[in-house]
Design a protein around this motif. Structure first.
Motif, PDB file in Angstrom:
ATOM      1  N   THR A 122      29.335 -37.087  -0.639  1.00 51.68           N
ATOM      2  CA  THR A 122      29.389 -37.310  -1.903  1.00 51.68           C
ATOM      3  C   THR A 122      29.059 -36.114  -2.590  1.00 51.68           C
ATOM      4  O   THR A 122      28.437 -35.048  -2.096  1.00 51.68           O
ATOM      5  CB  THR A 122      28.190 -38.247  -1.142  1.00 51.68           C
ATOM      6  OG1 THR A 122      28.756 -39.463  -1.268  1.00 51.68           O
ATOM      7  CG2 THR A 122      27.570 -38.609  -2.713  1.00 51.68           C
ATOM      8  N   VAL A 123      29.544 -36.706  -3.877  1.00 52.12           N
ATOM      9  CA  VAL A 123      29.233 -35.210  -5.039  1.00 52.12           C
ATOM     10  C   VAL A 123      28.248 -35.747  -6.070  1.00 52.12           C
ATOM     11  O   VAL A 123      28.717 -36.464  -6.350  1.00 52.12           O
ATOM     12  CB  VAL A 123      30.093 -34.687  -5.054  1.00 52.12           C
ATOM     13  CG1 VAL A 123      29.984 -33.645  -6.473  1.00 52.12           C
ATOM     14  CG2 VAL A 123      31.174 -33.924  -4.615  1.00 52.12           C
ATOM     15  N   VAL A 124      26.960 -35.365  -6.558  1.00 52.14           N
ATOM     16  CA  VAL A 124      26.097 -35.124  -7.214  1.00 52.14           C
ATOM     17  C   VAL A 124      26.651 -33.632  -8.469  1.00 52.14           C
ATOM     18  O   VAL A 124      26.012 -33.421  -7.939  1.00 52.14           O
ATOM     19  CB  VAL A 124      25.130 -35.111  -7.155  1.00 52.14           C
ATOM     20  CG1 VAL A 124      23.690 -35.681  -7.937  1.00 52.14           C
ATOM     21  CG2 VAL A 124      24.512 -36.143  -4.876  1.00 52.14           C
ATOM     22  N   ILE A 125      26.822 -34.557  -9.206  1.00 49.87           N
ATOM     23  CA  ILE A 125      26.945 -34.038 -10.371  1.00 49.87           C
ATOM     24  C   ILE A 125      26.355 -32.809 -11.076  1.00 49.87           C
ATOM     25  O   ILE A 125      25.067 -33.409 -10.591  1.00 49.87           O
ATOM     26  CB  ILE A 125      28.167 -34.963 -11.880  1.00 49.87           C
ATOM     27  CG1 ILE A 125      26.248 -35.482 -12.355  1.00 49.87           C
ATOM     28  CG2 ILE A 125      28.991 -35.203 -11.782  1.00 49.87           C
ATOM     29  CD1 ILE A 125      26.922 -35.869 -13.581  1.00 49.87           C
ATOM     30  N   GLN A 126      26.084 -31.494 -11.579  1.00 49.61           N
ATOM     31  CA  GLN A 126      25.292 -30.621 -11.553  1.00 49.61           C
ATOM     32  C   GLN A 126      24.133 -31.336 -12.626  1.00 49.61           C
ATOM     33  O   GLN A 126      22.938 -30.491 -12.738  1.00 49.61           O
ATOM     34  CB  GLN A 126      25.757 -29.596 -11.640  1.00 49.61           C
ATOM     35  CG  GLN A 126      26.913 -29.361 -12.944  1.00 49.61           C
ATOM     36  CD  GLN A 126      27.252 -27.897 -12.863  1.00 49.61           C
ATOM     37  OE1 GLN A 126      27.299 -27.095 -12.374  1.00 49.61           O
ATOM     38  NE2 GLN A 126      28.324 -27.281 -14.373  1.00 49.61           N
ATOM     39  N   GLU A 127      24.652 -31.729 -13.781  1.00 42.49           N
ATOM     40  CA  GLU A 127      23.786 -32.110 -14.816  1.00 42.49           C
ATOM     41  C   GLU A 127      22.455 -33.571 -14.549  1.00 42.49           C
ATOM     42  O   GLU A 127      21.989 -33.303 -15.478  1.00 42.49           O
ATOM     43  CB  GLU A 127      24.708 -32.691 -16.416  1.00 42.49           C
ATOM     44  CG  GLU A 127      25.779 -31.594 -16.719  1.00 42.49           C
ATOM     45  CD  GLU A 127      27.073 -31.724 -15.905  1.00 42.49           C
ATOM     46  OE1 GLU A 127      27.285 -32.299 -14.701  1.00 42.49           O
ATOM     47  OE2 GLU A 127      28.011 -31.075 -16.713  1.00 42.49           O
ATOM     48  N   ALA A 128      23.340 -33.794 -13.494  1.00 43.76           N
ATOM     49  CA  ALA A 128      22.064 -34.665 -12.745  1.00 43.76           C
ATOM     50  C   ALA A 128      20.802 -34.386 -11.336  1.00 43.76           C
ATOM     51  O   ALA A 128      20.181 -35.430 -11.473  1.00 43.76           O
ATOM     52  CB  ALA A 128      23.245 -36.182 -11.812  1.00 43.76           C
ATOM     53  N   VAL A 129      21.084 -33.060 -11.820  1.00 45.83           N
ATOM     54  CA  VAL A 129      19.664 -32.369 -10.778  1.00 45.83           C
ATOM     55  C   VAL A 129      18.734 -31.952 -11.037  1.00 45.83           C
ATOM     56  O   VAL A 129      19.155 -30.724 -12.058  1.00 45.83           O
ATOM     57  CB  VAL A 129      20.752 -31.905  -8.942  1.00 45.83           C
ATOM     58  CG1 VAL A 129      21.959 -32.726  -8.482  1.00 45.83           C
ATOM     59  CG2 VAL A 129      20.988 -29.953  -9.823  1.00 45.83           C
TER      60      VAL A 129
END
Ligand code: AMP
Ligand code: MG
Length: 422
Positions: A122-129
């Motif tokens: 799974t990939v969490v976009i950088q803007e969300a973290v």
């Protein structure tokens, strides 16, 4: 293979003197066959050519699961309800994989196109973290498998990526390259001979005398054949003289797959053409229920053990183009091995009323334009079959079907966009 006579005898309601467009095409398509020759070409050289064999994908595309976004690759089993903090243990780039294994509680920074690190899905976009040093806080609401492209999701190994019969377009040659394939098998180019007939015709560059006209059909025909990707053989202007016509058909039959002529099939001229062609092969003369372009000859001529399909088109400059596009084009594409020959018909509003008699198909020359925020069609002025300007100004045919009657302003009509033709 069926003879023309056999094909015609199987065609219901066949009337050569009032043949609907669809019936004429049924006979033509039943008679013409694709050429057999195949050649191997480098991918770029195959642009516009017809694929002779399926292209089977030798690999998965993409070849590995990879990230669709810049962000953090994580294990979905870490994504419990609520926020979770993971430890960043490295970075993966497109073309530079992360070598290690990602264990629970860990994540890897990934760039778009990077291979998914082992253990992650799974990939969490950088803007969300929220990143603080190597501590990466991930908000709730992520879905397992998000932002990840799966191996083979574009093209699957062992499955056909492109089917035989397809004309290769820019996207196709890119797709072939994406498989690592560098050569493709295509059908050989079709050889098409053409000539104009008429005692009144003068070639460009000479002065016109009374009653003479410049031979424009050899230019439109040349252009239409070029655009279809044919190898063209220009046999010039042939006078209305049976011996000269016979010699021209001989040359065409011996050296080409098809021959397209203009003029000489109208009522006043058909008789001597008929007699002459009867000696050379099997040719039928039709009066087609259409406008423009009523008279037409179709069949096959032979010489020196070889043969060519014959399309004898009317002489009027618009009739030549209309009959070419609506009969010859599809037949030549079939001969080229194309599996798709039909062009889409769109329905748009007509800006003005049009007179139309049921019982024939009409191909009016139209301009499809954006007016008051909506695409609609208007005609290009005078529609006489000799008025080539009506073709030059048009960007579409308004196709008024066999059964159709008069059209009122605001009615929907069918149009065939010329961008698909030329
Ligand atoms: P035809 O079908 O031979 O009776 O010709 C019909 C009309 O088209 C006549 O007015 C011819 O002068 C004209 N025409 C025939 N061939 C050509 C050509 N190659 N270029 C321009 N006009 C032509
Ligand atoms: Mg003529």
């Amino acid at each position: 293979m069926g003879t023309l006579k056999e094909i015609i005898s199987c065609t219901s309601d066949y009337d050569p003197d009032a043949l609907p467009v669809a019936k004429a095409n049924e006979v033509i398509r039943g008679f013409v066959k694709p050429v057999a020759g195949i050649e191997k070409l480098a991918v770029r050289a195959a642009l516009g050519r017809v694929l002779a064999k399926d292209i089977v994908s030798p690999i998965n595309v993409p070849s590995h699961d990879n990230s669709a976004m810049d962000g953090y690759a994580v294990r979905s089993d870490d994504l419990i309800m609520g926020e979770v903090a993971l430890v960043e243990i490295g970075t993966a780039y497109a073309g530079k994989t992360f070598a290690g294994e990602v264990r629970r509680g860990e994540c890897v920074r990934v760039m778009t196109g990077a291979v998914m690190p082992a253990g992650t899905d799974t990939v969490v976009i950088q803007e969300a973290v929220i990143a603080e040093g190597r501590r990466i806080a991930i908000p709730p609401g992520q879905e397992a498998g998000q932002n990840r492209r799966l191996a083979g999701e574009d093209l699957r190994k062992g499955k056909p990526a492109l089917h035989a019969g397809r004309m290769l377009r820019p996207a196709d040659i890119g797709l072939i390259a994406s498989l690592g394939v560098c050569e493709v098998s295509v059908r050989r180019r079709l050889k098409v001979a053409f000539f104009s007939t008429g005692d009144e015709l003068v070639s460009v560059g000479k002065k016109l005398k009374a009653g003479e006209v410049y031979d424009s059909n050899r230019y439109t025909l040349w252009g239409m054949l070029q655009r279809l990707g044919c190898e063209v053989i220009d046999l010039g202007v042939v006078r209305d003289d049976p011996r000269k016509l016979e010699a021209a058909f001989h040359r065409a039959a011996a050296g080409a797959d098809a021959v397209v002529t203009s003029g000489g099939v109208s009522v006043g001229e058909a008789d001597f053409t008929k007699q002459m062609l009867a000696k050379l092969g099997e040719v039928v003369f039709w009066k087609i229920a259409m406008r423009p372009g009523r008279p037409m000859a179709f069949g096959r001529v032979r010489a020196r053990g070889r043969s060519a399909y014959l399309f004898g088109l009317p002489g009027n400059p618009v009739a030549v183009m209309v009959t070419f596009y609506h009969f010859v084009r599809g037949a030549l594409l079939t001969m080229m091995g194309r599996s798709d020959t039909d062009l889409p018909l769109l329905r748009v509003k007509s800006q003005a009323a049009m007179r139309k008699k049921p019982g024939r198909t009409e191909y009016q020359r139209g301009v499809l334009e954006l007016k008051n925020g909506e695409w609609s069609v208007r005609l290009t002025g005078a529609q006489g079959s000799g008025i080539l300007r009506s073709m030059s100004e048009a960007n579409c045919f308004v196709v008024l079907g066999h059964e159709q009657g008069n059209v009122d302003a605001g009615d929907y009509v069918e149009v065939m966009v010329m961008d698909g033709l030329v």
